[in-house]
Design a protein around this motif. Structure first.
Motif, PDB file in Angstrom:
ATOM      1  N   THR A 226       0.922  -1.052  -0.100  1.00 24.38           N
ATOM      2  CA  THR A 226       0.022  -0.150   0.118  1.00 24.38           C
ATOM      3  C   THR A 226       0.704   1.417   0.131  1.00 24.38           C
ATOM      4  O   THR A 226       1.735   1.258   0.727  1.00 24.38           O
ATOM      5  N   ILE A 227       0.839   2.058  -0.894  1.00 26.44           N
ATOM      6  CA  ILE A 227       1.365   3.615  -1.064  1.00 26.44           C
ATOM      7  C   ILE A 227       0.429   4.712  -1.104  1.00 26.44           C
ATOM      8  O   ILE A 227      -0.781   4.545  -1.103  1.00 26.44           O
ATOM      9  N   GLU A 228       1.037   5.708  -0.595  1.00 28.53           N
ATOM     10  CA  GLU A 228       0.558   7.007  -0.678  1.00 28.53           C
ATOM     11  C   GLU A 228       0.970   7.900  -1.699  1.00 28.53           C
ATOM     12  O   GLU A 228       2.280   7.884  -1.874  1.00 28.53           O
ATOM     13  N   ILE A 244       6.068   8.625  -3.735  1.00 30.45           N
ATOM     14  CA  ILE A 244       5.238   7.896  -2.865  1.00 30.45           C
ATOM     15  C   ILE A 244       5.758   7.538  -1.599  1.00 30.45           C
ATOM     16  O   ILE A 244       6.962   7.592  -1.370  1.00 30.45           O
ATOM     17  N   ARG A 245       4.834   7.377  -0.705  1.00 30.83           N
ATOM     18  CA  ARG A 245       5.285   6.910   0.722  1.00 30.83           C
ATOM     19  C   ARG A 245       4.630   5.491   0.862  1.00 30.83           C
ATOM     20  O   ARG A 245       3.789   5.250   0.553  1.00 30.83           O
ATOM     21  N   VAL A 246       5.595   4.462   1.099  1.00 32.27           N
ATOM     22  CA  VAL A 246       5.072   3.053   1.586  1.00 32.27           C
ATOM     23  C   VAL A 246       4.608   3.164   2.667  1.00 32.27           C
ATOM     24  O   VAL A 246       5.046   3.344   3.912  1.00 32.27           O
ATOM     25  N   ILE A 247       3.053   2.636   2.755  1.00 35.68           N
ATOM     26  CA  ILE A 247       2.391   2.377   3.929  1.00 35.68           C
ATOM     27  C   ILE A 247       2.708   0.870   4.723  1.00 35.68           C
ATOM     28  O   ILE A 247       3.018   0.666   5.968  1.00 35.68           O
ATOM     29  N   ARG A 270      -2.721  13.994  -4.697  1.00 34.77           N
ATOM     30  CA  ARG A 270      -1.837  14.125  -3.787  1.00 34.77           C
ATOM     31  C   ARG A 270      -2.904  13.379  -2.726  1.00 34.77           C
ATOM     32  O   ARG A 270      -4.086  13.896  -2.617  1.00 34.77           O
ATOM     33  N   GLY A 271      -2.277  12.495  -1.696  1.00 32.13           N
ATOM     34  CA  GLY A 271      -2.971  11.846  -0.680  1.00 32.13           C
ATOM     35  C   GLY A 271      -3.736  10.648  -1.129  1.00 32.13           C
ATOM     36  O   GLY A 271      -4.470   9.766  -0.356  1.00 32.13           O
ATOM     37  N   LEU A 272      -3.839  10.286  -2.379  1.00 32.88           N
ATOM     38  CA  LEU A 272      -4.492   9.006  -2.705  1.00 32.88           C
ATOM     39  C   LEU A 272      -3.794   7.934  -2.280  1.00 32.88           C
ATOM     40  O   LEU A 272      -2.424   7.756  -2.237  1.00 32.88           O
ATOM     41  N   ILE A 273      -4.476   6.723  -1.660  1.00 39.94           N
ATOM     42  CA  ILE A 273      -3.851   5.937  -0.973  1.00 39.94           C
ATOM     43  C   ILE A 273      -4.168   4.595  -2.020  1.00 39.94           C
ATOM     44  O   ILE A 273      -5.440   4.318  -2.261  1.00 39.94           O
ATOM     45  N   LEU A 274      -3.352   3.793  -2.465  1.00 37.08           N
ATOM     46  CA  LEU A 274      -3.507   2.644  -3.381  1.00 37.08           C
ATOM     47  C   LEU A 274      -3.120   1.493  -2.875  1.00 37.08           C
ATOM     48  O   LEU A 274      -1.582   1.488  -2.290  1.00 37.08           O
ATOM     49  N   TRP A 275      -3.562   0.419  -3.164  1.00 38.30           N
ATOM     50  CA  TRP A 275      -2.954  -0.915  -2.698  1.00 38.30           C
ATOM     51  C   TRP A 275      -2.430  -1.196  -4.387  1.00 38.30           C
ATOM     52  O   TRP A 275      -3.153  -1.317  -5.385  1.00 38.30           O
TER      53      TRP A 275
END
Length: 307
Positions: A226-228, A244-247, A270-275
Motif C-alpha cells: 500500500t502506497i500514498e 510515494i510513501r510506502v505504508i 496528492r493523498g491518494l492511497i492505493l494498494w
C-alpha cells in the motif's frame, strides 16, 4: 517504408494487423508496438492478448536497457505507417468532425501549431479500415513544451464547460484497475473526458520524434503493498511519475517513485492511497527504486483517500 515520425500513436501495418507504436524509445532497427486493429475490423484491447499475438509472430525482443522482453518489430517488416499528425478525419462523419474540432480547440487555447497535435486510434485506422467501429476520440500531442501548453488548454476547456468529466463507466477495458478505481480516477482528470457527449483520451508525450536512447533499468521482481501519493513529479506527460510513501509492503525494499506509461495512472491526486501489485525497477542512471504497475498481472485499487 516511409515513416518520418515513429512515436506513440503512430500506426504501422505489419502482416495482418495495424500495430500501435508505444513511447518514444525504440531499439535500433526496431519499433516497439502492439497489435491493435485486425484487418477484419477487430480491435485488440487487452495487453495480454496483444503480447500473445506479438509472440506468435516472433516479435519479442529482450532489451538490455529495459531489462525485459518487449514487443518490437524489425523496421524492415513495416509495410507502411499511418501518421496521426497529418490525419484529417473530417470526412469520417460526425465523430471525425468532433475530433477535428477538439484538435483545433486545443491548438487555439494552447497556442500550439497543429503539426504537433494528432488524431490517432480508430479514427486513424479507419483510413484503411472503413468498416471499423469508432466510439471515441484519441488525440496525441508531441513535444514537452507543446504538451505543457496542451494541458493548460485542457484545463481552460474544462473550466469553460467545453469538455466535461466522465461520471459513469464508458470503457470496457478494465485491466489492472477495478471498475471503482478506474472510474474514481478517470472522473478527476482532464486527459480523459467528454467532448460534445463523446469520450476523448489525450496522450501527451515529451518527444518530438523517436530516440534510441533511454535510461537503464534493472528489474527486481514483484512488489505488493500500500502506497500514498505524496507529490507529482510528472503527472500528465508520459511516463507519469509520483513521489510515494510506502505504508506497508511485502519486502524491505521500498520504492520511492510510482511510474507508469498507462493513462489510468495519470493525474493522480496528492493523498491518494492505493494498494498496488507491480514490478520493482531500479533506475540505474537516477539511482532510484521505482514501482511500475504496467505489466501483465499488475493490479491497483483505491484503499482510501485523505482528501
Amino acid at each position: 517504408m516511409n515513416c518520418d515520425i515513429i512515436v506513440d500513436g503512430v500506426l504501422v501495418k505489419v502482416r495482418d494487423y495495424l500495430w500501435i507504436v508505444k513511447g518514444c524509445y525504440h531499439p535500433r532497427n526496431h519499433v516497439i508496438a502492439l497489435p491493435r486493429y485486425g484487418l477484419d475490423n477487430t480491435k485488440i484491447k487487452e495487453f495480454g492478448e496483444s503480447y500473445r499475438i506479438a509472440r506468435e509472430y516472433g516479435f519479442i525482443l529482450f532489451d538490455e536497457n529495459l531489462d525485459t522482453s518487449i514487443p518490437a518489430i524489425p523496421l524492415n517488416l513495416v509495410e507502411y505507417c499511418l501518421n496521426p499528425f497529418n490525419n484529417d478525419p473530417r470526412h469520417l462523419g460526425v465523430l471525425g468532425e468532433k475530433a477535428w474540432r477538439l484538435k483545433q480547440l486545443i491548438a487555439e487555447y494552447g497556442g500550439i501549431d497543429l503539426e504537433y497535435i494528432g488524431v490517432t486510434g480508430s479514427l486513424l485506422a479507419k483510413k484503411i479500415l472503413p468498416g471499423l467501429e469508432v466510439g471515441d476520440i484519441d488525440i496525441i500531442v508531441r513535444g514537452r513544451e507543446e504538451s505543457i501548453k496542451a494541458y493548460r488548454a485542457l484545463k481552460k476547456l474544462r473550466a469553460n464547460g467545453i469538455v466535461s468529466s466522465i461520471n459513469s463507466p464508458v470503457y470496457r477495458e478494465l485491466e489492472i484497475q477495478d471498475p471503482r478505481t478506474r472510474l474514481e480516477l478517470m472522473r478527476k482528470r482532464v486527459l480523459e473526458g467528454l467532448f460534445d457527449k463523446t469520450p476523448y483520451s489525450i496522450r501527451l508525450i515529451p518527444c518530438l520524434k523517436q530516440t534510441e536512447k533511454t535510461s537503464r533499468i534493472k528489474r527486481l521482481g514483484w512488489w505488493t503493498g500500500t502506497i500514498e501519493v505524496v507529490e507529482p513529479i510528472q503527472s500528465y506527460i508520459m511516463p507519469y511519475q509520483y513521489k510515494i510513501r510506502v505504508i506497508g509492503g511485502n519486502s524491505n525494499q521500498e520504492p520511492r517513485v510510482l511510474i507508469s506509461y498507462r493513462m489510468r495512472f495519470s493525474e493522480l491526486p496528492r493523498g491518494l492511497i492505493l494498494w498496488v501489485k507491480g514490478i520493482l525497477e531500479y533506475h540505474v542512471d537516477e539511482g532510484v527504486l521505482k514501482l511500475c504497475p504496467d505489466h501483465p498481472g499488475s493490479k491497483a485499487r483505491i484503499q482510501e483517500t485523505t482528501t
